[in-house]
Design a protein around this motif. Structure first.
Motif, mmCIF file in Angstrom:
data_model
loop_
_atom_site.group_PDB
_atom_site.id
_atom_site.type_symbol
_atom_site.label_atom_id
_atom_site.label_comp_id
_atom_site.label_asym_id
_atom_site.label_seq_id
_atom_site.Cartn_x
_atom_site.Cartn_y
_atom_site.Cartn_z
ATOM 1 N N LYS A 112 -3.846 -74.767 3.964
ATOM 2 C CA LYS A 112 -3.575 -75.356 5.285
ATOM 3 C C LYS A 112 -3.418 -74.270 6.348
ATOM 4 C CE LYS A 112 -1.552 -79.470 3.286
ATOM 5 N NZ LYS A 112 -0.373 -80.334 3.134
ATOM 6 N N ALA A 113 -2.662 -73.220 6.000
ATOM 7 C CA ALA A 113 -2.473 -72.120 6.956
ATOM 8 C C ALA A 113 -3.800 -71.407 7.208
ATOM 9 C CB ALA A 113 -1.440 -71.138 6.416
ATOM 10 N N LYS A 114 -4.628 -71.279 6.155
ATOM 11 C CA LYS A 114 -5.932 -70.623 6.323
ATOM 12 C C LYS A 114 -6.813 -71.442 7.256
ATOM 13 C CE LYS A 114 -6.008 -68.363 1.841
ATOM 14 N NZ LYS A 114 -6.383 -68.543 0.462
ATOM 15 N N ILE A 115 -6.765 -72.755 7.117
ATOM 16 C CA ILE A 115 -7.597 -73.610 7.978
ATOM 17 C C ILE A 115 -7.097 -73.536 9.425
ATOM 18 C CG2 ILE A 115 -8.314 -76.006 8.466
ATOM 19 C CD1 ILE A 115 -8.254 -76.425 5.363
ATOM 20 N N ASP A 116 -5.781 -73.548 9.598
ATOM 21 C CA ASP A 116 -5.242 -73.428 10.969
ATOM 22 C C ASP A 116 -5.690 -72.106 11.600
ATOM 23 O OD1 ASP A 116 -4.010 -75.888 11.028
ATOM 24 O OD2 ASP A 116 -2.067 -75.135 10.366
ATOM 25 N N ASP A 117 -5.642 -71.014 10.825
ATOM 26 C CA ASP A 117 -6.093 -69.710 11.344
ATOM 27 C C ASP A 117 -7.582 -69.752 11.689
ATOM 28 O OD1 ASP A 117 -3.617 -68.650 11.065
ATOM 29 O OD2 ASP A 117 -4.031 -67.536 9.224
ATOM 30 N N ALA A 118 -8.360 -70.387 10.798
ATOM 31 C CA ALA A 118 -9.814 -70.477 11.036
ATOM 32 C C ALA A 118 -10.089 -71.281 12.309
ATOM 33 C CB ALA A 118 -10.502 -71.123 9.834
ATOM 34 N N ILE A 119 -9.346 -72.345 12.516
ATOM 35 C CA ILE A 119 -9.551 -73.180 13.711
ATOM 36 C C ILE A 119 -9.311 -72.351 14.984
ATOM 37 C CG2 ILE A 119 -8.595 -75.138 15.031
ATOM 38 C CD1 ILE A 119 -8.222 -76.563 12.308
ATOM 39 N N LEU A 120 -8.260 -71.528 14.954
ATOM 40 C CA LEU A 120 -7.967 -70.685 16.122
ATOM 41 C C LEU A 120 -9.072 -69.652 16.337
ATOM 42 C CD1 LEU A 120 -4.130 -70.233 15.612
ATOM 43 C CD2 LEU A 120 -5.258 -71.670 17.298
ATOM 44 N N SER A 121 -9.563 -69.062 15.243
ATOM 45 C CA SER A 121 -10.656 -68.080 15.360
ATOM 46 C C SER A 121 -11.925 -68.751 15.866
ATOM 47 C CB SER A 121 -10.973 -67.442 14.016
ATOM 48 O OG SER A 121 -9.873 -66.758 13.547
ATOM 49 N N ILE A 122 -12.209 -69.943 15.348
ATOM 50 C CA ILE A 122 -13.406 -70.682 15.786
ATOM 51 C C ILE A 122 -13.312 -70.939 17.289
ATOM 52 C CG2 ILE A 122 -14.551 -72.959 15.650
ATOM 53 C CD1 ILE A 122 -13.767 -72.903 12.594
ATOM 54 N N ASN A 123 -12.135 -71.327 17.716
ATOM 55 C CA ASN A 123 -11.952 -71.595 19.147
ATOM 56 C C ASN A 123 -12.172 -70.337 19.986
ATOM 57 O OD1 ASN A 123 -11.222 -73.462 21.271
ATOM 58 N ND2 ASN A 123 -9.430 -72.163 21.524
ATOM 59 N N ARG A 124 -11.701 -69.182 19.456
ATOM 60 C CA ARG A 124 -11.890 -67.916 20.182
ATOM 61 C C ARG A 124 -13.387 -67.594 20.296
ATOM 62 N NH1 ARG A 124 -7.020 -66.261 17.851
ATOM 63 N NH2 ARG A 124 -8.037 -65.522 15.968
ATOM 64 N N ILE A 125 -14.111 -67.791 19.194
ATOM 65 C CA ILE A 125 -15.561 -67.491 19.200
ATOM 66 C C ILE A 125 -16.269 -68.428 20.174
ATOM 67 C CG2 ILE A 125 -17.681 -67.591 17.783
ATOM 68 C CD1 ILE A 125 -15.760 -66.755 15.385
ATOM 69 N N LYS A 126 -15.932 -69.707 20.126
ATOM 70 C CA LYS A 126 -16.585 -70.689 21.007
ATOM 71 C C LYS A 126 -16.299 -70.407 22.476
ATOM 72 C CE LYS A 126 -16.308 -75.078 19.851
ATOM 73 N NZ LYS A 126 -15.744 -76.350 19.371
ATOM 74 N N SER A 127 -15.097 -69.897 22.755
ATOM 75 C CA SER A 127 -14.710 -69.644 24.156
ATOM 76 C C SER A 127 -15.262 -68.326 24.680
ATOM 77 C CB SER A 127 -13.188 -69.589 24.298
ATOM 78 O OG SER A 127 -12.602 -70.654 23.653
ATOM 79 N N SER A 128 -15.716 -67.469 23.781
ATOM 80 C CA SER A 128 -16.196 -66.157 24.213
ATOM 81 C C SER A 128 -17.487 -66.294 25.024
ATOM 82 C CB SER A 128 -16.444 -65.291 22.966
ATOM 83 O OG SER A 128 -17.214 -64.186 23.320
ATOM 84 N N LYS A 129 -17.610 -65.445 26.050
ATOM 85 C CA LYS A 129 -18.811 -65.509 26.885
ATOM 86 C C LYS A 129 -19.974 -64.772 26.227
ATOM 87 C CE LYS A 129 -17.107 -66.472 31.475
ATOM 88 N NZ LYS A 129 -15.713 -66.759 31.178
#
Ligand code: SF4
Length: 174
Positions: free
Chosen positions: A135-152
């Motif tokens: 669960k913690a790994k998925i939460d971390d992955a979700i935050l990383s995914i969001n960072r990648i998606k938000s990157s220009k």
């Protein structure tokens, strides 16, 4: 600063984005921008045909839950997530995509502990269970995914064995 569970849930990440995050950050970024060549990919077409013919036999149900869609069967009062895939080459990505669905269902208060990944062409099934640590790994992955998606900026090409079968191959290597 710690990110709250509510904030993570608000990010509306899709299961396929979890899989792409594991396969290739560049692929994830392109997909999230709506740049997609998947519909022209033979692999995707074959995968759809396998999935459709398999689902006809198994009588799976499909449900759309916010940003993602899952196929499932119901056994008594329990939901079992079912994924159909063509090959086991990206099995790790398939496993985490399935764990992501189980976790999202649990967060909605739905009784779901397991998933099954079907590889009909290989006559194989892989059972997936969500562990507490996952669960913690998925939460971390979700935050990383969001960072990648938000990157220009588009993540750089990192050549890997999978690239030749990727729908973005021509885009990345020509
Ligand atoms: S071709 Fe390779 S680098 Fe390009 S998106 Fe696909 S997996 Fe990533």
């Amino acid at each position: 600063m710690e990110t709250s569970v509510k904030k993570i849930d608000e990010l509306k990440i899709k299961g396929v984005e979890v899989a792409y995050y594991i396969v290739c950050k560049r692929k994830l970024w392109l997909f999230s921008r709506g740049i997609s060549f998947e519909e022209f990919s033979d692999d995707v077409e074959i995968g759809k045909i396998i999935s459709e013919s398999f689902f006809k036999r198994e009588k799976l149900k499909e449900v759309e839950l916010g940003s993602f869609k899952i196929d499932f069967i119901k056994v008594k009062d329990e939901i079992i997530v079912n994924e159909v895939k063509k090959s086991r080459k990206l099995e790790e990505a398939h496993i985490w995509q399935t764990k992501f669905y189980i976790y999202q269902l649990q967060k909605m208060g739905i009784n779901c502990r397991f998933g099954v990944i079907h590889y009909p062409k290989l006559l194989k099934k892989v059972e997936v269970e969500l562990g507490e640590d996952d669960k913690a790994k998925i939460d971390d992955a979700i935050l990383s995914i969001n960072r990648i998606k938000s990157s220009k900026s588009l993540p750089e090409v990192i050549k890997k064995e999978y690239c030749k079968r990727c729908a973005y191959y021509e885009f990345c290597f020509s």
